[in-house]
Enzyme design. Sequence first.
Site, short mmCIF file in Angstrom:
data_model
loop_
_atom_site.label_atom_id
_atom_site.label_comp_id
_atom_site.label_asym_id
_atom_site.label_seq_id
_atom_site.Cartn_x
_atom_site.Cartn_y
_atom_site.Cartn_z
N ARG A 62 0.84 -1.19 0.00
CA ARG A 62 0.00 0.00 0.00
C ARG A 62 0.87 1.24 0.00
O ARG A 62 1.99 1.24 0.51
CB ARG A 62 -0.89 0.02 1.25
CG ARG A 62 -2.08 -0.92 1.19
CD ARG A 62 -2.99 -0.80 2.41
NE ARG A 62 -2.34 -1.24 3.62
CZ ARG A 62 -1.79 -0.48 4.53
NH1 ARG A 62 -1.83 0.84 4.40
NH2 ARG A 62 -1.20 -0.99 5.58
N TYR A 88 -1.47 -3.63 -7.10
CA TYR A 88 -1.19 -4.38 -5.88
C TYR A 88 -2.26 -4.30 -4.81
O TYR A 88 -2.65 -3.21 -4.37
CB TYR A 88 0.14 -3.93 -5.27
CG TYR A 88 0.52 -4.86 -4.16
CD1 TYR A 88 1.09 -6.10 -4.46
CD2 TYR A 88 0.20 -4.59 -2.85
CE1 TYR A 88 1.35 -7.01 -3.46
CE2 TYR A 88 0.45 -5.50 -1.84
CZ TYR A 88 1.03 -6.71 -2.16
OH TYR A 88 1.28 -7.61 -1.18
N HIS A 99 -10.68 -2.47 11.66
CA HIS A 99 -9.58 -3.31 11.13
C HIS A 99 -9.35 -4.49 12.09
O HIS A 99 -8.29 -4.60 12.70
CB HIS A 99 -8.33 -2.44 11.00
CG HIS A 99 -7.25 -3.04 10.18
ND1 HIS A 99 -5.97 -2.51 10.12
CD2 HIS A 99 -7.22 -4.11 9.35
CE1 HIS A 99 -5.22 -3.22 9.30
NE2 HIS A 99 -5.95 -4.21 8.83
N CYS A 146 0.72 -7.45 11.82
CA CYS A 146 0.98 -7.57 13.26
C CYS A 146 0.25 -8.77 13.87
O CYS A 146 0.08 -8.84 15.09
CB CYS A 146 0.59 -6.29 13.98
SG CYS A 146 1.74 -4.95 13.61
N ASP A 148 -9.36 -9.93 8.97
CA ASP A 148 -8.83 -8.58 8.70
C ASP A 148 -9.82 -7.45 9.00
O ASP A 148 -9.39 -6.40 9.45
CB ASP A 148 -8.41 -8.50 7.23
CG ASP A 148 -7.51 -7.31 6.93
OD1 ASP A 148 -6.57 -7.06 7.71
OD2 ASP A 148 -7.73 -6.62 5.92
#
Length: 601
Positions: A86, A216, A245, A269, A294
């Site tokens: 990103r 991407y 998130h 993470c 996610d």
Amino acid sequence: MKNLAPAIFPPKGIGDAKPSNKAVLDWVHEIATLTQPENIFWCDGSERENEFLIGESLKQNVLIELNEKKVPHSYLHRSSPNDVARVEQFTFVCTPTKEEAGPTNNWADPSETYTKLRGLLEGAMRGRTMFVIPYIMGPADSPLAKIGFEITDSKYVVLSLRIMTRMGEIALKRLGNDPNAEWNRGVHSLLDVSPERRFICHFPQDNTIISVGSGYGGNVLLSKKCLALRIGSYLARKQNWMAEHTLILGVESPEGRKHYVAAAFPSACGKTNFAMLIPPAHFKGWKVTTVGDDIGWMRIRDGRLYAVNPENGYFGVVPGTSNKSNPNAMRSIAHDTIYTNVAFTDDGDVWWEGKDGKPPAHAIDWRGNDWTSQSSEKAAHPNSRFTTPMRNNPALDPGVEKGEGVPISAIIFGGRRSDTVPLVYQAFDWNHGVYLGATMASETTAAATGAVGRVRRDPMAMLPFCGYNIGDYFQHWLDIGSQLTNPPLIFNVNWFRKSADGKFLWPGFGENMRVLKWIIDRCEGSGGGLKSPVGWLPSPHDLDLAELDINHNAVDELLCLDHEEWKKEIAAHKEFFDSLGGVVPEALQKQREQLAAGFEP
Ligand code: GTP
Ligand code: SPV
Ligand code: MN
């Protein structure tokens, strides 16, 4: 350039699922007039269409077929080496005023940005095929479900969205013919995949996303970060729900008592790993199941928060994935998977750093160059990814298709912190929990371009994904809390604390069950804890550490509060709040004062 493949002309019956909604048709017409594609391909999401597009992608080198015996029905894609993560510096929230986007977003004027993007998109699809992809986020019958359309000139995007979303006919059906229905307009073009012409722009007030110049992941699968989080969070505030998130997991005791928890960790993470956790042998009879890895969309029902996973697949970090760290992920990606930017072995298999077994003597690396086990370069890019249907996950939760969502007992925040932050602690109440989320920080990772390992504040793991003013976002969290009669308990975890010699103190992965167990105990009112200035901390006896090979000192270090470190930490909280220029709600400023007072002599 290999990505910029020429138009394809499908046989009859493929690519002709034209929607009937006039608003959609008008919009597609407008974008086609601008981009001037050779032809329009109306995606229906069918198996036949998918096979056709895979065939064309193989011919045009957009995909490489993997060894059918080793990884059945799976493919490798290589993105441009300048386009592997990103791009936060080129991501914009284009609200009418800068204040609406707030201090943490890049803002750009909507009308100027539309003009700039129209200029870039003019004729951009000449000689190429324009795909129109209808999709739903969330179970189709969920009150939280949202419809999106993505226009793209990338077959990789079409193939990926078919895995990541509920795509095709099902979305057209749910949308129907109402010209005023709510749906997201997403436009994506590869252009020439140049970092100079790479912009990911959001227009929340128009429910519109325009992304150019990248091929991407999070930049181009517009369903994911762009719709489900940035536009999603904006809509969530207006409509009184939450777009976060977070992974969502279920945890069931041997007696059959079940809880669901949502955990917000920044990119790379540990969300996917935690969501697929397999409890260690000591926790016989305990079961952990995955709702999502996610993103969580949550709404209030009967005074509680209920969550759905808006996605249909996983776009996960590959390096480090092994039968030891994440067996459920290994089984998920053993077939029907698209790999991006991993290494390709001489026998047609994939390889990455941290995979089980010996590295191959020779392979083709993520850039497409020869690689040997002696090379100093990485074979797979650190942000290489798998795209795999959630149905492949052996631990998929049976509630994943429930439209009403699953009830959330706990919300867990966490980041990568080498020091300061204990393994786990619990907020005193909802508002204190909001403070924990608002002030969390993490060392940066390869999921976004830029420096890796730098500690930055990442409130609720939403810094790159909140589609409006972060102060209003904090207030929204407080407002949601005040509407809950049975709010989730809020926790903070840190799997990444290190000892003085730079080693992780905590074994992590499956052993995180020990922390999860304490969290569940707290939810059931049975777990012990000590009151500390930062929140409720377990003592070493409150954690079930049986059959774990860890020494007492490490456990003490994991749970300790170093007052000097915390003074610095609280100063960093203040500095962060101050940097936001007065948008932080008073209730959170008060929390900070109380926290600071707790460390006064
Ligand atoms: P995104 O897909 O970017 O949102 O990442 P994520 O939050 O889903 O992270 P993921 O689970 O893919 O893990 C990212 C990296 O952290 C991988 O290299 C993992 O091996 C590593 N990791 C995950 N869990 C743990 C843990 O408990 N301890 C340690 N030390 N590393 C972990
Ligand atoms: C993240 O960075 O949080 C991801 C990967 O999940 S991407 O979809 O590229 O944003
Ligand atoms: Mn993520």
